[in-house]
Design a protein around this motif. Structure first.
Motif, PDB file in Angstrom:
ATOM      1  N   HIS A  62      -7.094  -2.459   4.045  1.00  0.00           N
ATOM      2  CA  HIS A  62      -8.209  -2.294   3.109  1.00  0.00           C
ATOM      3  C   HIS A  62      -8.084  -3.214   1.902  1.00  0.00           C
ATOM      4  O   HIS A  62      -9.012  -3.298   1.109  1.00  0.00           O
ATOM      5  CB  HIS A  62      -8.383  -0.820   2.689  1.00  0.00           C
ATOM      6  N   HIS A  63      -6.953  -3.897   1.771  1.00  0.00           N
ATOM      7  CA  HIS A  63      -6.834  -4.893   0.698  1.00  0.00           C
ATOM      8  C   HIS A  63      -7.372  -6.244   1.154  1.00  0.00           C
ATOM      9  O   HIS A  63      -7.384  -7.190   0.378  1.00  0.00           O
ATOM     10  CB  HIS A  63      -5.374  -5.046   0.281  1.00  0.00           C
TER      11      HIS A  63
ATOM     12  N   HIS B 246       0.829  -1.203   0.000  1.00  0.00           N
ATOM     13  CA  HIS B 246       0.000   0.000   0.000  1.00  0.00           C
ATOM     14  C   HIS B 246       0.871   1.263   0.000  1.00  0.00           C
ATOM     15  O   HIS B 246       0.700   2.119  -0.865  1.00  0.00           O
ATOM     16  CB  HIS B 246      -1.071   0.055   1.087  1.00  0.00           C
TER      17      HIS B 246
END
Ligand code: CU
Lengths: 535, 211
Positions: A293-294, A244
């Motif tokens: 969030h992945h 990220h």
């Protein structure tokens, strides 16, 4: 007088050079070669998806092709493109320095990059790799393709990225010209500084992750393998803890380029200098606490999902600060529509869509609905290609006169910009619709009702290809035989423009002294009320 | 001086260059901390998941050998400090002596490690899929030895690199290239060596002394 291009001659003098400008250009050509390769794979992906079922390749080949496309574009193109190529050339010049802090380390970084790229590419000639660029376990442990080579290559390239970041951080601390205080530092350098911090802090975690995965494949150590109590989700945590922030390694330098181009071509002082500078650090900071969030559908706890969703939305704040500052800079400016500015417009359009759809994706309920669909593919292409590559094009045109001492032709530049902007939207906008309708990513096949939009997307990819090929042709010609460029064709204030084009070997004939911030642009035709005073 | 004369002049002064090199080394050590950090996180997670297995498995490590090596590395850190001070004071013979001592202590560490590893191999206490020991019954135990070998192995690679650097310093010191005016490489390798020792100071209790 000799410039850096004619200072010494012959291939050997380039390959062993310690001159940051030449090293930057060697990175540039290497990166562009991989961009061509990654681009060909992208065209093949789109060609296969022209219709449902088999079009030009079988499913196993398709898995390899999209893996190559992703791995090449991420590790060999977007991550090094702006920092290592343009940054290497421009950073010391903007500082008013003769070189980066550690020139030999800089050359070593280049060769480490080449070594890693060669190791990774060698997989192409063996059994390939089919894990996707994310190497998710447990599949990446079991696949009988030569994924180990790609992992090892990415591991090696990571060190190049770390060492470049280290070199930039120390250069900015130690090599600023007299008078170049932090509050006068060009925004491109603020952006590179924030990028370097991410490179230095995140990449080592990727290194150990990839190393563990290599050991997993070679010695079956089981840390990511559930068969003996290991945890495949731990791999995802480790991987995204790097990957990220890596997204910001790709976009922060792009934002830095845009922050230079917009005030120069708006003939107005940049709006919100401090806000733009600090927001780069805001982004770098938030970058490290949103990786989950992945993994909304990877079996993370609901609490973790909630926290990561909320934190991810904070990314929009510093990003919004930047976008509004750029727009405010243009407000009542006297805008010059040269190619760098056109690409900055392109960046704003595409990046804003990419960024806002990022907020959709941060929203938990929507994310679960569109996870692993083309909506996600469209989102990150709007940011990575629409943002990073548009800014790369802006930077290439903006600094072209400085690199070569020649001007690019404005007419053809407009044509290629139009092709790229149209082609990009044509390729990727339909993918938002496809994704919202549920078309999953990474598959070789799709349901017949998705055919029409896929055809549009594939046709768009041809426009994109045409735009890039055309740009390559006129830029190559201009590099060889373009109009000679003056030292400062854009009437810009940063230090790299206060020396000859192309610069002499030592960058400056006399060591520069800085007495003002670089954004004091005033056009006689702009009423004083439209300009902001110094911060 | 071996620095390329062509480019040494991009610093305003020798002191600036020294300061820059020192900062660079600190940043590099931060990246090292993060790299080992990944392994420590993995260790923490699995120890949290399987505390009993960790307790059982750690009994198969040789505490006396680990303790010996801890002592050896602490000593080597002291000799390294003495080598740096000797260089700064221009006492070349002492500097050479302490560099040799540091190198020998590092070698001593490797010899002990060799016997430890050989013993583990012999008993089938191997990482993950290669684990064949019959006495240690816990089915998750191979994971402990995966962590043991990866963590101590990566540390050992750092020891080897350190030995190479110390040998290089020895050669340059013997040639008289360092003195009170210029000792940057000696000081920076010193930093690196203390870091390598520090990693071991954490590895030893985490692996050998599981409570
Ligand atoms: Cu992300």
């Amino acid at each position: 007088m000799h410039d850096y291009l004619t200072h010494t001659r012959g291939l050997r003098s380039w390959l062993t050079t310690l001159d940051h400008k030449r090293i930057g250009l060697m990175y540039l050509f290497t990166v562009l070669a991989f961009f061509l390769l990654g681009g060909v794979f992208a065209l093949l992906i789109r060609l296969e998806l022209f219709g449902p079922g088999r079009t030009i390749m079988d499913a196993a080949t398709y898995n390899k092709i999209f893996t190559y496309h992703g791995a090449i574009m991420v590790f060999m193109v977007i991550i090094p493109a702006i920092p290592a190529a343009i940054g290497n050339f421009i950073l010391p010049m903007m500082l008013g320095a003769k070189d980066v802090a550690f020139p030999r380390l800089n050359l070593a970084s280049y060769y480490i990059f080449i070594a890693g790229a060669l190791v990774a590419s060698s997989a192409l000639f063996l059994r390939g790799a089919d894990t996707g660029w994310t190497f998710y376990t447990p599949y990446s442990i079991r696949t009988n393709t030569t994924a180990t080579l790609v992992l090892a290559g990415a591991f090696i390239m990571g060190f190049s990225s770390i060492l470049t970041g280290l070199n930039f951080i120390i250069s900015i601390h130690k090599l600023r010209a007299p008078g170049l205080s932090w509050s006068r530092l060009p925004l491109f350098l603020w952006a590179l500084y924030a990028t370097s911090i991410i490179q230095v802090l995140a990449t080592p975690v990727l290194a150990i992750t990839l190393l563990l995965l290599v050991f997993e494949r070679l010695f079956r150590i089981g840390i990511f393998d559930p068969a003996i109590g290991g945890d495949p989700v731990l791999f995802q945590h480790f991987f995204w803890f790097y990957s990220h922030p890596a997204v910001y390694i790709m976009i922060l330098p792009a934002m830095g380029v845009i922050s230079e181009v917009i005030p120069v071509f708006s003939r107005k002082p940049i709006f919100g200098y401090k806000a733009i500078a600090y927001s780069s650090f805001g982004i770098a900071l938030v970058a490290f606490i949103v990786w989950g969030h992945h993994m909304f559908v990877s079996g993370q706890s609901e609490l973790a999902n909630f926290v990561f969703s909320l934190l991810t939305m904070f990314v929009a704040v510093p990003t919004g600060v930047k976008v509004f500052s750029w727009v405010a800079t243009m407000y009542r400016g006297r805008i010059r529509f040269n190619a760098p500015m056109l690409y900055a417009f392109g960046f704003l359009q595409l990046f804003t869509i990419g960024g806002l759809t990022g907020v959709f994706l941060a929203t938990l309920a929507i994310n679960v609905h569109v996870t692993d669909t083309y909506f996600v593919v469209a989102h990150f292409h709007y940011v990575m290609v629409g943002g990073a590559i548009m800014a790369l094009m802006a930077g290439l045109h903006y600094w072209f006169p400085k690199f070569w001492g020649r001007m690019y032709p404005e007419g053809p530049a407009r044509v290629s910009f139009a092709l790229l902007l149209a082609g990009f939207n044509l390729t990727f906008f339909p993918q938002f619709i496809l994704g919202s309708q549920g078309m999953p990513r990474r598959y070789w096949d799709y349901l017949p009702e998705y055919t029409m939009l896929n055809r549009v997307s594939t046709a768009g990819s041809w426009f994109l290809a045409a735009g890039f090929v055309y740009a390559a042709v006129y830029l190559w010609r201009a590099m060889r035989a373009g109009e000679p460029a003056p030292a400062n064709p854009w009437e810009a204030n940063t230090l790299e423009w206060q020396t000859a084009s192309p610069p002499p070997h030592d960058n400056f004939a006399t060591a520069p002294v800085v007495t003002d911030w670089p954004y004091e642009y005033r056009d006689p035709l702009v009423p004083a009320s439209a300009s902001r005073s110094l911060p | 001086m071996t620095t390329t004369h062509h480019h040494a002049h991009h610093f305003a002064s020798a002191n600036d260059e020294f300061e820059a090199a020192k900062q660079g080394m600190w940043v590099f050590l931060v990246t090292e901390v993060l790299m080992f950090g990944g392994l420590f996180v993995a260790y923490g997670i699995f120890r949290g998941l399987y505390p009993d297995m960790f307790h059982e498995a750690h009994k198969f490590l040789a505490v006396n050998m680990g303790a010996t090596n801890t002592l050896v590395l602490i000593l080597s850190s002291i000799t390294m400090v003495l080598a740096v001070t000797a260089t700064q004071r221009g006492r070349r013979d002492r500097a050479v002596l302490f560099l040799v001592l540091t190198f020998l202590l590092a070698g001593c560490f490797l010899v002990v490690k060799y016997f430890e590893y050989a013993h583990k191999f012999h008993e089938g206490l191997l990482p993950g899929g290669y684990f064949v020991n019959q006495e240690l019954k816990d089915p998750k135990a191979p994971l402990f030895f995966s962590l043991y070998f990866v963590m101590t192995g990566l540390h050992m690679v750092h020891v080897l690199v350190g030995m190479g650097l110390i040998a290089w310093l020895f050669r340059r010191t013997a040639r008289g290239e360092f003195g009170p005016q210029y000792y940057t490489p000696v000081e920076l390798v010193g930093f690196y060596w203390h870091f390598v020792d520090l990693v071991w100071i954490y590895l030893f209790p985490l692996l050998y002394l599981v409570g």
